[in-house]
Design a protein around this motif. Structure first.
Motif, PDB file in Angstrom:
ATOM      1  N   HIS A 107       0.836  -1.196   0.000  1.00  0.00           N
ATOM      2  CA  HIS A 107       0.000   0.000   0.000  1.00  0.00           C
ATOM      3  C   HIS A 107       0.870   1.244   0.000  1.00  0.00           C
ATOM      4  CE1 HIS A 107      -3.483  -2.516   1.046  1.00  0.00           C
ATOM      5  NE2 HIS A 107      -2.600  -3.186   1.770  1.00  0.00           N
ATOM      6  N   ALA A 108       0.351   2.311  -0.579  1.00  0.00           N
ATOM      7  CA  ALA A 108       1.122   3.551  -0.667  1.00  0.00           C
ATOM      8  C   ALA A 108       1.527   4.070   0.709  1.00  0.00           C
ATOM      9  CB  ALA A 108       0.313   4.610  -1.412  1.00  0.00           C
ATOM     10  N   LYS A 109       0.676   3.871   1.706  1.00  0.00           N
ATOM     11  CA  LYS A 109       0.996   4.355   3.053  1.00  0.00           C
ATOM     12  C   LYS A 109       2.083   3.537   3.732  1.00  0.00           C
ATOM     13  CE  LYS A 109      -3.453   6.465   4.223  1.00  0.00           C
ATOM     14  NZ  LYS A 109      -4.559   6.526   5.211  1.00  0.00           N
ATOM     15  N   LEU A 110       2.353   2.335   3.221  1.00  0.00           N
ATOM     16  CA  LEU A 110       3.296   1.436   3.867  1.00  0.00           C
ATOM     17  C   LEU A 110       4.611   1.292   3.110  1.00  0.00           C
ATOM     18  CD1 LEU A 110       0.824  -1.432   4.849  1.00  0.00           C
ATOM     19  CD2 LEU A 110       1.487   0.574   6.187  1.00  0.00           C
ATOM     20  N   ALA A 111       4.660   1.759   1.870  1.00  0.00           N
ATOM     21  CA  ALA A 111       5.870   1.616   1.058  1.00  0.00           C
ATOM     22  C   ALA A 111       6.132   2.926   0.332  1.00  0.00           C
ATOM     23  CB  ALA A 111       5.704   0.474   0.062  1.00  0.00           C
ATOM     24  N   GLU A 112       7.187   3.621   0.727  1.00  0.00           N
ATOM     25  CA  GLU A 112       7.430   4.939   0.142  1.00  0.00           C
ATOM     26  C   GLU A 112       7.820   4.849  -1.335  1.00  0.00           C
ATOM     27  OE1 GLU A 112      11.911   6.249   1.112  1.00  0.00           O
ATOM     28  OE2 GLU A 112      10.617   6.205   2.872  1.00  0.00           O
ATOM     29  N   GLN A 113       8.262   3.666  -1.791  1.00  0.00           N
ATOM     30  CA  GLN A 113       8.620   3.491  -3.203  1.00  0.00           C
ATOM     31  C   GLN A 113       7.393   3.291  -4.079  1.00  0.00           C
ATOM     32  OE1 GLN A 113       9.261   1.352  -0.599  1.00  0.00           O
ATOM     33  NE2 GLN A 113      11.112   0.163  -1.040  1.00  0.00           N
ATOM     34  N   TYR A 114       6.225   3.210  -3.491  1.00  0.00           N
ATOM     35  CA  TYR A 114       4.992   2.829  -4.187  1.00  0.00           C
ATOM     36  C   TYR A 114       4.720   3.771  -5.367  1.00  0.00           C
ATOM     37  CZ  TYR A 114       0.178   0.986  -4.355  1.00  0.00           C
ATOM     38  OH  TYR A 114      -0.994   0.363  -4.710  1.00  0.00           O
ATOM     39  N   ARG A 115       4.921   3.249  -6.569  1.00  0.00           N
ATOM     40  CA  ARG A 115       4.633   3.978  -7.804  1.00  0.00           C
ATOM     41  C   ARG A 115       4.183   2.957  -8.854  1.00  0.00           C
ATOM     42  NH1 ARG A 115       6.092   7.064  -4.504  1.00  0.00           N
ATOM     43  NH2 ARG A 115       7.389   8.945  -4.661  1.00  0.00           N
ATOM     44  N   ARG A 116       3.162   3.297  -9.599  1.00  0.00           N
ATOM     45  CA  ARG A 116       2.701   2.435 -10.700  1.00  0.00           C
ATOM     46  C   ARG A 116       2.774   0.963 -10.296  1.00  0.00           C
ATOM     47  NH1 ARG A 116       5.702   3.388 -15.965  1.00  0.00           N
ATOM     48  NH2 ARG A 116       3.800   2.454 -16.816  1.00  0.00           N
ATOM     49  N   PRO A 117       1.976   0.573  -9.310  1.00  0.00           N
ATOM     50  CA  PRO A 117       2.130  -0.749  -8.699  1.00  0.00           C
ATOM     51  C   PRO A 117       1.980  -1.919  -9.673  1.00  0.00           C
ATOM     52  CG  PRO A 117       0.076   0.283  -8.005  1.00  0.00           C
ATOM     53  CD  PRO A 117       0.887   1.342  -8.674  1.00  0.00           C
ATOM     54  N   VAL A 118       1.060  -1.823 -10.621  1.00  0.00           N
ATOM     55  CA  VAL A 118       0.876  -2.949 -11.538  1.00  0.00           C
ATOM     56  C   VAL A 118       2.097  -3.101 -12.440  1.00  0.00           C
ATOM     57  CG1 VAL A 118      -0.551  -3.920 -13.377  1.00  0.00           C
ATOM     58  CG2 VAL A 118      -1.638  -2.776 -11.433  1.00  0.00           C
ATOM     59  N   SER A 119       2.609  -1.994 -12.938  1.00  0.00           N
ATOM     60  CA  SER A 119       3.814  -2.056 -13.764  1.00  0.00           C
ATOM     61  C   SER A 119       4.990  -2.596 -12.970  1.00  0.00           C
ATOM     62  CB  SER A 119       4.154  -0.666 -14.313  1.00  0.00           C
ATOM     63  OG  SER A 119       3.155  -0.217 -15.201  1.00  0.00           O
ATOM     64  N   ALA A 120       5.104  -2.174 -11.715  1.00  0.00           N
ATOM     65  CA  ALA A 120       6.184  -2.676 -10.867  1.00  0.00           C
ATOM     66  C   ALA A 120       6.041  -4.181 -10.636  1.00  0.00           C
ATOM     67  CB  ALA A 120       6.190  -1.930  -9.535  1.00  0.00           C
ATOM     68  N   LEU A 121       4.820  -4.645 -10.455  1.00  0.00           N
ATOM     69  CA  LEU A 121       4.586  -6.077 -10.254  1.00  0.00           C
ATOM     70  C   LEU A 121       4.962  -6.864 -11.514  1.00  0.00           C
ATOM     71  CD1 LEU A 121       3.547  -8.406  -8.529  1.00  0.00           C
ATOM     72  CD2 LEU A 121       1.218  -7.817  -9.242  1.00  0.00           C
ATOM     73  N   VAL A 122       4.620  -6.343 -12.675  1.00  0.00           N
ATOM     74  CA  VAL A 122       5.000  -7.002 -13.928  1.00  0.00           C
ATOM     75  C   VAL A 122       6.520  -7.110 -14.025  1.00  0.00           C
ATOM     76  CG1 VAL A 122       5.036  -6.768 -16.442  1.00  0.00           C
ATOM     77  CG2 VAL A 122       2.911  -6.354 -15.180  1.00  0.00           C
ATOM     78  N   GLY A 123       7.219  -6.029 -13.694  1.00  0.00           N
ATOM     79  CA  GLY A 123       8.673  -6.069 -13.732  1.00  0.00           C
ATOM     80  C   GLY A 123       9.255  -7.073 -12.754  1.00  0.00           C
ATOM     81  N   TYR A 124       8.640  -7.181 -11.599  1.00  0.00           N
ATOM     82  CA  TYR A 124       9.093  -8.143 -10.587  1.00  0.00           C
ATOM     83  C   TYR A 124       8.897  -9.576 -11.091  1.00  0.00           C
ATOM     84  CZ  TYR A 124      10.048  -9.563  -5.734  1.00  0.00           C
ATOM     85  OH  TYR A 124      10.600 -10.095  -4.580  1.00  0.00           O
ATOM     86  N   LEU A 125       7.761  -9.832 -11.703  1.00  0.00           N
ATOM     87  CA  LEU A 125       7.512 -11.165 -12.258  1.00  0.00           C
ATOM     88  C   LEU A 125       8.482 -11.480 -13.390  1.00  0.00           C
ATOM     89  CD1 LEU A 125       3.597 -11.144 -12.266  1.00  0.00           C
ATOM     90  CD2 LEU A 125       5.102 -12.344 -10.664  1.00  0.00           C
ATOM     91  N   ASP A 126       8.803 -10.477 -14.198  1.00  0.00           N
ATOM     92  CA  ASP A 126       9.802 -10.674 -15.252  1.00  0.00           C
ATOM     93  C   ASP A 126      11.138 -11.088 -14.645  1.00  0.00           C
ATOM     94  OD1 ASP A 126       7.959  -9.929 -17.191  1.00  0.00           O
ATOM     95  OD2 ASP A 126       8.697  -7.869 -17.356  1.00  0.00           O
ATOM     96  N   ALA A 127      11.522 -10.426 -13.543  1.00  0.00           N
ATOM     97  CA  ALA A 127      12.796 -10.748 -12.890  1.00  0.00           C
ATOM     98  C   ALA A 127      12.767 -12.154 -12.298  1.00  0.00           C
ATOM     99  CB  ALA A 127      13.106  -9.713 -11.818  1.00  0.00           C
ATOM    100  N   LEU A 128      11.631 -12.555 -11.729  1.00  0.00           N
ATOM    101  CA  LEU A 128      11.517 -13.919 -11.211  1.00  0.00           C
ATOM    102  C   LEU A 128      11.607 -14.942 -12.339  1.00  0.00           C
ATOM    103  CD1 LEU A 128       8.696 -13.630  -8.503  1.00  0.00           C
ATOM    104  CD2 LEU A 128      11.162 -13.737  -8.135  1.00  0.00           C
ATOM    105  N   ASP A 129      10.984 -14.627 -13.467  1.00  0.00           N
ATOM    106  CA  ASP A 129      11.093 -15.517 -14.623  1.00  0.00           C
ATOM    107  C   ASP A 129      12.559 -15.704 -15.014  1.00  0.00           C
ATOM    108  OD1 ASP A 129       8.344 -15.834 -14.846  1.00  0.00           O
ATOM    109  OD2 ASP A 129       8.126 -14.362 -16.455  1.00  0.00           O
TER     110      ASP A 129
END
Length: 289
Positions: A107-129
């Motif tokens: 959540h934005a209140k809990l993570a100061e890096q919180y930006r474009r969360p869906v895009s960030a999640l896609v990038g994270y999944l790419d890295a896991l792949d």
């Protein structure tokens, strides 16, 4: 076990707990003993709350033989994909098929890096792949349509938190038949309405300040008035299972009937979230049969 999918391995019921996640090495034996009892009671999975990571699953996996242990959830902002992949590979090598990597955008209140969360999640999944973590061993804490689609297309399924049977039916529609749908459900083993709803509102309060949850409620039939003053009776009664044994069992069955494959049950009894309500887990296992 390693040949089974997460969906096949978790069974119908699991326990969601912050208390089973600990940084204290002196509690390792206690946590392992509790996990072994949960396995014996018939639960198929344990879901570790509190922004858990792979290392928190280790003592539970080592103390059991069939129980699946999952993170619910690991924040993509606080645990890098490369380190996560390395930890996953180590645990998977030692105990094949016993761990499920549950991920979320927090959540934005809990993570100061919180930006474009869906895009960030896609990038994270790419890295896991790229690091070799297979899609069929990871799950996403999805609420809205885009993350549910990612759960369908890039993971083994979804582990929505703080949802209703109506959301479960919606999520099943997005996911389709194959992926795992394992919503979390808070349970208050209390038949008195006033007492049960008071305990529920105490648990619910922190979440009503987080837009990811409140916006999801508004998308699924609730109004701003349902979110005011600690939550309306209507909201509490749809988000929580409370009452006597038959009432709680009926609410769990309602989630299954709406399309859940598995329900992750979080006991709410007014105790600190990091406690182990083992007597309550025993009672819950008994009423679920």
């Amino acid at each position: 076990m390693s040949d089974h999918t997460v969906k096949e391995s978790v069974g119908r019921y699991g326990v969601w707990s912050v208390g089973l996640r600990s940084e204290d090495p002196t509690r390792r034996a206690e946590l392992g003993e509790a996990a072994a009892e949960l396995e014996e009671l018939g639960y198929g999975a344990v879901w570790l709350g509190g922004n858990s990571a792979v290392r928190h699953a280790e003592p539970l996996v080592e103390a059991t033989s069939t129980l699946v242990v999952g993170t619910s959830i690991q924040s993509i902002w606080q645990h890098g994909a490369e380190k996560t992949a390395a930890a996953f590979a180590e645990l998977e090598s030692a105990h094949p098929g016993r761990f499920a990597l549950g991920l979320g955008v927090s959540h934005a209140k809990l993570a100061e890096q919180y930006r474009r969360p869906v895009s960030a999640l896609v990038g994270y999944l790419d890295a896991l792949d790229a690091a070799g973590v297979p899609a069929h061993r990871r799950l996403l804490a999805a609420l809205g349509p885009r993350t549910l689609e990612l759960s369908r297309d890039r993971a083994a399924g979804a582990i929505p938190y703080l949802v209703t049977p109506e959301h479960t039916a919606y999520a099943r529609g997005v996911l389709g038949v194959g992926p795992l749908l394992a919503p979390e459900l808070k349970v208050v083993l209390e038949p008195d309405p006033a007492t049960a709803r008071a305990l529920a509102r105490e648990s619910l309060a922190p979440y009503l300040s987080l837009p990811n949850y409140t916006n999801n409620f508004l998308r699924h039939g609730f109004t701003e008035s349902d979110l005011a003053d600690g939550g309306s009776d209507r909201l509490v009664d749809r988000v929580f299972a409370w009452g006597d044994d038959s009432a709680v069992r009926a609410r769990v069955e309602e989630f299954l009937g709406a399309g859940a494959d598995h329900v992750a049950l979080q006991l709410v009894d007014g105790s600190p979230r990091d406690t182990l309500p083992r007597e309550g887990w025993r009672r819950l296992a008994g009423l679920l049969g």
